[in-house]
Design an enzyme around this catalytic site. Structure first.
Site, PDB file in Angstrom:
ATOM      1  N   ASP A 129      -8.353   1.788   6.371  1.00 47.29           N
ATOM      2  CA  ASP A 129      -8.099   1.841   4.932  1.00 47.29           C
ATOM      3  C   ASP A 129      -7.319   0.620   4.473  1.00 47.29           C
ATOM      4  OD1 ASP A 129      -9.462   4.156   4.508  1.00 47.29           O
ATOM      5  OD2 ASP A 129      -7.705   5.456   4.780  1.00 47.29           O
ATOM      6  N   GLU A 173       0.841  -1.199   0.000  1.00 47.46           N
ATOM      7  CA  GLU A 173       0.000   0.000   0.000  1.00 47.46           C
ATOM      8  C   GLU A 173       0.879   1.253   0.000  1.00 47.46           C
ATOM      9  OE1 GLU A 173      -2.560   0.365   3.435  1.00 47.46           O
ATOM     10  OE2 GLU A 173      -3.209   2.382   2.880  1.00 47.46           O
ATOM     11  N   ASP A 212      -4.708  -0.292   9.481  1.00 43.83           N
ATOM     12  CA  ASP A 212      -5.827   0.577   9.840  1.00 43.83           C
ATOM     13  C   ASP A 212      -7.036   0.275   8.950  1.00 43.83           C
ATOM     14  OD1 ASP A 212      -5.210   1.623   7.379  1.00 43.83           O
ATOM     15  OD2 ASP A 212      -4.386   3.501   8.141  1.00 43.83           O
ATOM     16  N   ASP A 263      -1.236  -0.945   5.542  1.00 42.62           N
ATOM     17  CA  ASP A 263      -1.213  -0.373   6.882  1.00 42.62           C
ATOM     18  C   ASP A 263      -2.208  -1.109   7.760  1.00 42.62           C
ATOM     19  OD1 ASP A 263       0.528   1.495   5.895  1.00 42.62           O
ATOM     20  OD2 ASP A 263      -0.999   3.060   5.625  1.00 42.62           O
TER      21      ASP A 263
END
Ligand code: 1YM
Length: 639
Positions: free
Chosen positions: A503, A426, A501, A499
């Site tokens: 997203d 990402e 998180d 990541d």
């Protein structure tokens, strides 16, 4: 009670001790899956009672203290004295393989992993309480410490009801860090309810306030409708037939849709056969034969032509439930998920062939639309193969492909493809870090910019016109959709690295959807992985010495251990915040990293779930996320 162990009770304790020493031998494993197996063992006993015609209700409670209660309204476990001088319930719950139904030659209908039963659950529980409603009385027996009698069977009240209630607390020293999952339990119970139309099954999660209740009058016909809920059927009525030959009972429900996938869910004596077996083979050959004969007989194909089975099953959703008596039962494969019984092949073939021939003669319009779909599938398959050959042989195309990926992809130099890995990373910044610090021989890096396309409803054409997904396709180099061949993959592992998180999770789901829809064999062959980057680093004392921590629970634990000692805590908001060497050491290096393998235990459920998560409807997605996703961790990051 004064404990007076005679020789038979010593034997019993030795038996239960053997279960505690090697739980895996009895329940498969001691992870989450093994712990759920305890529930299936108890529920199976209640289901057997219902299947035998006693009672119609099963209730499962996930209690606040982490214990499980299973109740049924059958006859109640026998409460008389056993010839050993112990009460029957004591024998059933402490002797391995106890009870009439476990004796050899008996017909165990809804089989568990090894059919070992309730005493294994008792052996692996901190405590267990069995309450029996029978003969006007409520009787109860209590065990603790892995099957020792705490209180022998005694009457605790009067009743005019009948039934059995079993409550148990899994032993935490055996099942470490495991929780029961409402979703896992309710999915399995829904499946049981589809296969047994008489029963109502209720699941209540007292901890998270969730509940579900399943009852399907229409049985496997309702199962097919459920699987096709988000698809467009090409005929209204589910095709349904049942028959018995040579002591093998076959029950089938099926319906064609406009979708291009094939879903066959098969069961033997209510146990799922995830790897198919002889019954599925027979089903397929009978179906192919019936369609081809009909097509030839009606001049739809030439007398010497034939339609391929795979093409004839495009868009098919089928549920097959086969009943086989114990003496003919044979399972194969490492997980015993494949039916071996050779007789089942011919029986299924015959029954499907005869019934389908009849159905096709009676339903001309449906027959024609299925055959038209099959011819289209055949044409598409041939066109795709030709296109793939052409692409392969076209050197200009090759140069083009090279150009598209060379700008982004940092290749691995190793020639041994199986040992090479492709990291889908990402963001360009983390991609840059990964490129600069990696094992160049075996690790290739492809950075992705932001969210990739949602492919829930995309066609192969949409992929070709999407730069990001095309890069992935070309990097892997094994085709797409129909033409995908995992053996041609340039990498043995494809690893999604995002990541930690919201997203990042979203990107994971988008990519998994893409692989599920267009490169499914990659998942089926265990080649798709998710990397798990750490969330925190802690520096104590010596400079430069860091430890990495990947959950907030572990962080809390470490903090308590450190007490007053000074330490420096770093929270990684994303991969980009780590130094390249840190990213390599924690998340990419085979020495330290922890990869999660993406698996497809249940294709039909996976498809439904992807539809729920990636489709247009917001309500089912919200419900699923509320149930299954814990956002507290991510919320921490926003503070
Ligand atoms: C919540 C779990 O175990 N129900 C249950 C178990 C049995 C019976 C009824 C039962 C079976 C029979 C006769 C029979 C069991 N019986 C035995 C044994 N629910 C749950 N409900 N009467 C009652 O099979 O003949 C083992 S389990 F050993 F007695 F046969």
């Amino acid at each position: 009670m004064a404990k007076n162990y005679d020789s038979s009770s010593i034997k019993i304790l030795e038996g239960l001790e053997a279960v505690r020493k090697r739980p895996g031998m009895y329940i498969g494993s001691t992870d989450k899956r093994g712990m759920h197996h305890l529930i299936w063992e108890i529920v199976d006993n209640g289901m057997d009672e219902v299947i035998n015609g006693y009672g119609n209700y099963i209730k499962i409670l996930i209690n606040k203290d982490g214990s499980i209660t299973v109740a049924d309204n059958g006859r109640g476990v026998p409460i008389g004295m056993h010839e050993s001088g112990k009460s029957t319930p004591e024998v059933i719950y402490t002797v391995l393989h106890a009870g009439g139904k476990f004796e050899e030659g008996a017909y165990k209908v809804s089989g568990g992993l090894h059919g070992v039963g309730a005493s294994v659950v008792n052996a692996l529980s901190e405590w267990m309480t069995v309450t029996i409603y029978k003969e006007g009385k409520i009787s109860q027996i209590k065990f603790n410490e892995g099957g020792k009698v705490l209180e022998p069977l005694k009457e605790i009240g009067k009743t005019n009801k009948t039934g059995t209630i079993v409550q148990f607390m899994p032993d935490k020293t055996i099942f470490k860090n495991c929780n029961f999952s409402f979703t896992t339990i309710s999915e399995r119970m829904q499946q049981s309810a589809f296969l047994n139309p008489n029963v109502t099954i209720e699941i209540i999660d007292e901890e998270d306030n969730l509940q579900a209740k399943y009852h399907y009058e229409e049985g496997i016909e309702a199962f097919v409708k459920y699987l096709n809920e988000n698809k467009n059927p090409i005929h209204n009525n589910v095709i349904r037939f049942e028959n018995e030959k040579n002591r093998i009972g076959v029950s089938i429900a099926m319906q064609y849709t406009t979708s291009d996938s094939e879903i066959i869910e098969s069961f033997v004596n209510d146990v799922k056969t995830s790897d198919g077996g002889s019954h599925e083979v027979g089903f397929k050959s009978g179906l192919t034969k019936a369609f081809n004969e009909y097509a030839r007989g009606n001049g739809i194909i030439k007398p010497k032509d034939s339609l391929d089975g795979g093409d004839l099953r495009e868009g098919l959703t089928a549920v097959i439930n086969v009943r086989i008596p114990e003496d003919l039962l044979q399972f194969e494969g490492q997980t015993k998920g494949k039916l071996g019984t050779p007789e089942a092949k011919n029986v299924c073939d015959n029954i499907v062939y005869e019934n389908m021939k009849f159905f096709l003669e009676e339903n001309r319009e449906t027959a024609l639309s299925i055959l038209e779909k099959a011819s289209k599938a055949k044409e598409a398959r041939e066109a795709a193969r030709k296109a793939r050959e052409a692409v392969k042989n076209n050197s200009k195309n090759k140069i083009n492909k090279e150009k598209i990926i060379s700008e982004k992809l940092a290749k691995a130099t190793g020639r041994d493809y199986i040992h090479n890995e492709l990291f889908l990373v990402e963001g360009d910044s983390a991609g840059g870090s990964a490129k600069s610090f990696r094992d160049k021989e075996h690790q290739a890096i492809l950075p992705l910019r932001g969210k990739v396309l949602n492919t829930e409803k995309a066609s192969a054409h949409d992929i070709e016109s999407n730069a990001e997904l095309r890069q992935i396709e070309y990097a892997i180099g094994a085709g797409l959709g129909e033409t995908f061949d995992y053996k041609e993959s340039n990498y043995g592992k494809v690893i999604i690295m995002t990541d930690a998180d919201v997203d990042g999770s979203h990107i994971q789901i988008l990519l998994i959807t893409f692989f599920y829809k267009f490169m499914r064999p990659l998942i089926e062959n265990g080649m798709l992985y998710i990397a798990t980057p750490p969330l925190y680093s802690i520096e104590t004392g010596k400079k430069g010495e860091k430890e990495y921590i990947s959950t907030s629970e572990d962080l809390e634990k470490r903090r308590q251990e450190l007490g007053d000692k000074p330490y420096k805590l770093q929270r990684f908001k994303g991969l980009g915040e780590m130094n390249p060497d840190e990213l390599y050491e924690t998340t990419m290096s085979p020495k330290n990293r922890r990869l999660i393998r993406v698996n497809l235990t249940d294709a039909a459920l996976a498809e439904k779930r992807i539809h729920v998560l990636m489709g247009d409807e917001v309500a089912p997605r919200k419900a699923w996320i509320n149930e299954n996703v814990d956002f507290t961790l991510e919320d921490d990051f926003r503070k």
